[in-house]
Design a protein around this motif. Structure first.
Motif, PDB file in Angstrom:
ATOM      1  N   LEU A   1      55.806 112.066 -47.414  1.00 52.08           N
ATOM      2  CA  LEU A   1      56.170 110.641 -47.368  1.00 52.08           C
ATOM      3  C   LEU A   1      54.959 109.705 -47.336  1.00 52.08           C
ATOM      4  N   GLU A   2      53.758 110.252 -47.151  1.00 49.89           N
ATOM      5  CA  GLU A   2      52.553 109.410 -47.055  1.00 49.89           C
ATOM      6  C   GLU A   2      52.374 108.441 -48.218  1.00 49.89           C
ATOM      7  N   PRO A   3      52.648 108.842 -49.469  1.00 47.66           N
ATOM      8  CA  PRO A   3      52.458 107.875 -50.568  1.00 47.66           C
ATOM      9  C   PRO A   3      53.317 106.618 -50.444  1.00 47.66           C
ATOM     10  N   PHE A   4      54.369 106.672 -49.638  1.00 48.36           N
ATOM     11  CA  PHE A   4      55.242 105.505 -49.459  1.00 48.36           C
ATOM     12  C   PHE A   4      54.688 104.529 -48.427  1.00 48.36           C
ATOM     13  N   ASP A   5      53.711 104.973 -47.639  1.00 46.68           N
ATOM     14  CA  ASP A   5      53.032 104.112 -46.667  1.00 46.68           C
ATOM     15  C   ASP A   5      54.034 103.305 -45.827  1.00 46.68           C
ATOM     16  N   LEU A   6      55.046 104.008 -45.330  1.00 47.41           N
ATOM     17  CA  LEU A   6      56.134 103.336 -44.611  1.00 47.41           C
ATOM     18  C   LEU A   6      55.659 102.558 -43.394  1.00 47.41           C
ATOM     19  N   LYS A   7      54.659 103.068 -42.687  1.00 49.24           N
ATOM     20  CA  LYS A   7      54.191 102.368 -41.476  1.00 49.24           C
ATOM     21  C   LYS A   7      53.647 100.980 -41.795  1.00 49.24           C
ATOM     22  N   ASN A   8      53.068 100.820 -42.973  1.00 49.41           N
ATOM     23  CA  ASN A   8      52.528  99.509 -43.353  1.00 49.41           C
ATOM     24  C   ASN A   8      53.521  98.685 -44.165  1.00 49.41           C
ATOM     25  N   GLN A   9      54.549  99.339 -44.698  1.00 46.45           N
ATOM     26  CA  GLN A   9      55.530  98.627 -45.520  1.00 46.45           C
ATOM     27  C   GLN A   9      56.692  98.081 -44.684  1.00 46.45           C
ATOM     28  N   LEU A  10      56.967  98.762 -43.561  1.00 47.44           N
ATOM     29  CA  LEU A  10      58.135  98.417 -42.757  1.00 47.44           C
ATOM     30  C   LEU A  10      57.723  98.165 -41.316  1.00 47.44           C
ATOM     31  N   SER A  11      58.582  97.510 -40.576  1.00 45.86           N
ATOM     32  CA  SER A  11      58.286  97.253 -39.168  1.00 45.86           C
ATOM     33  C   SER A  11      58.305  98.554 -38.384  1.00 45.86           C
ATOM     34  N   SER A  12      57.604  98.572 -37.265  1.00 49.78           N
ATOM     35  CA  SER A  12      57.557  99.789 -36.443  1.00 49.78           C
ATOM     36  C   SER A  12      58.946 100.152 -35.925  1.00 49.78           C
ATOM     37  N   ASN A  13      59.817  99.162 -35.719  1.00 45.73           N
ATOM     38  CA  ASN A  13      61.193  99.450 -35.288  1.00 45.73           C
ATOM     39  C   ASN A  13      61.926 100.316 -36.298  1.00 45.73           C
ATOM     40  N   ARG A  14      61.643 100.081 -37.581  1.00 46.93           N
ATOM     41  CA  ARG A  14      62.346 100.810 -38.632  1.00 46.93           C
ATOM     42  C   ARG A  14      61.803 102.224 -38.810  1.00 46.93           C
ATOM     43  N   THR A  15      60.564 102.450 -38.445  1.00 47.26           N
ATOM     44  CA  THR A  15      59.951 103.765 -38.692  1.00 47.26           C
ATOM     45  C   THR A  15      59.743 104.596 -37.436  1.00 47.26           C
ATOM     46  N   GLN A  16      60.015 104.046 -36.259  1.00 47.72           N
ATOM     47  CA  GLN A  16      59.706 104.762 -35.022  1.00 47.72           C
ATOM     48  C   GLN A  16      60.465 106.073 -34.869  1.00 47.72           C
ATOM     49  N   GLY A  17      61.664 106.174 -35.430  1.00 45.39           N
ATOM     50  CA  GLY A  17      62.443 107.396 -35.290  1.00 45.39           C
ATOM     51  C   GLY A  17      62.171 108.450 -36.342  1.00 45.39           C
ATOM     52  N   VAL A  18      61.343 108.121 -37.346  1.00 46.87           N
ATOM     53  CA  VAL A  18      61.086 109.063 -38.436  1.00 46.87           C
ATOM     54  C   VAL A  18      60.511 110.394 -37.930  1.00 46.87           C
ATOM     55  N   PRO A  19      59.513 110.402 -37.044  1.00 44.60           N
ATOM     56  CA  PRO A  19      59.012 111.693 -36.557  1.00 44.60           C
ATOM     57  C   PRO A  19      60.095 112.529 -35.863  1.00 44.60           C
ATOM     58  N   ASN A  20      60.994 111.882 -35.133  1.00 42.96           N
ATOM     59  CA  ASN A  20      62.082 112.609 -34.477  1.00 42.96           C
ATOM     60  C   ASN A  20      63.063 113.176 -35.499  1.00 42.96           C
ATOM     61  N   MET A  21      63.325 112.414 -36.549  1.00 43.53           N
ATOM     62  CA  MET A  21      64.205 112.875 -37.614  1.00 43.53           C
ATOM     63  C   MET A  21      63.599 114.096 -38.301  1.00 43.53           C
ATOM     64  N   ILE A  22      62.307 114.016 -38.599  1.00 41.24           N
ATOM     65  CA  ILE A  22      61.607 115.128 -39.237  1.00 41.24           C
ATOM     66  C   ILE A  22      61.639 116.364 -38.332  1.00 41.24           C
ATOM     67  N   ALA A  23      61.376 116.162 -37.057  1.00 40.29           N
ATOM     68  CA  ALA A  23      61.387 117.288 -36.107  1.00 40.29           C
ATOM     69  C   ALA A  23      62.770 117.934 -36.061  1.00 40.29           C
ATOM     70  N   LEU A  24      63.822 117.133 -36.009  1.00 42.47           N
ATOM     71  CA  LEU A  24      65.184 117.662 -35.974  1.00 42.47           C
ATOM     72  C   LEU A  24      65.477 118.487 -37.225  1.00 42.47           C
ATOM     73  N   ILE A  25      65.113 117.984 -38.373  1.00 47.22           N
ATOM     74  CA  ILE A  25      65.360 118.689 -39.637  1.00 47.22           C
ATOM     75  C   ILE A  25      64.601 120.013 -39.671  1.00 47.22           C
TER      76      ILE A  25
END
Length: 137
Positions: free
Chosen positions: A102-126
């Motif tokens: 997902l790094e090429p999407f640069d989500l941390k800089n494209q979206l607010s931290s509220n929108r991306t804060q759960g991504v690591p947890n989602m990845i871990a669950l998967i």
């Protein structure tokens, strides 16, 4: 579901607002997740919006994920994460570095931290779920 490469190719040509629209569109393309599967056990912790992810093991050893969110852009992010591993063997999913994909999407800089804060947890669950399936097969 579109491939991650196809999504990235389109994403690179878009500006901020168009990228939001693409994420919303990706969320709409997710397979429908029945409400009965939206339980505490399938809920991703740490997300500002409600997010659910449910894996189904197929006879061929691949995993197909159903997912949903109550927020349109978050649902698009969920779709982006799922697209990195959808319909792949459980062992492959467990070994996939989803964050790196997902790094090429640069989500941390494209979206607010509220929108991306759960991504690591989602990845871990998967990945943890896939590892359990891989051990069982």
């Amino acid at each position: 579901m579109r491939s991650l490469d196809d999504i990235r190719e389109e994403y690179e040509f878009l500006d901020g607002d168009e990228r939001y629209r693409l994420l919303i569109e990706l969320g709409r393309e997710l397979d429908e997740m029945p409400d009965a599967l939206k339980t505490d056990a399938t809920k991703v912790r740490g997300c500002s919006a409600s997010v659910w992810v449910y894996p189904t093991a197929r006879d061929d050893g691949t995993l197909h994920f159903l997912a949903d969110s109550n927020a349109a852009i978050t649902k698009g992010i969920v779709s982006l994460v799922i697209s990195t591993v959808q319909d792949k063997p459980a062992a492959t999913v467990a070994d996939t570095d989803i964050a790196a994909a997902l790094e090429p999407f640069d989500l941390k800089n494209q979206l607010s931290s509220n929108r991306t804060q759960g991504v690591p947890n989602m990845i871990a669950l998967i990945r943890e779920t896939a590892a359990r399936y891989a051990q069982g097969s």
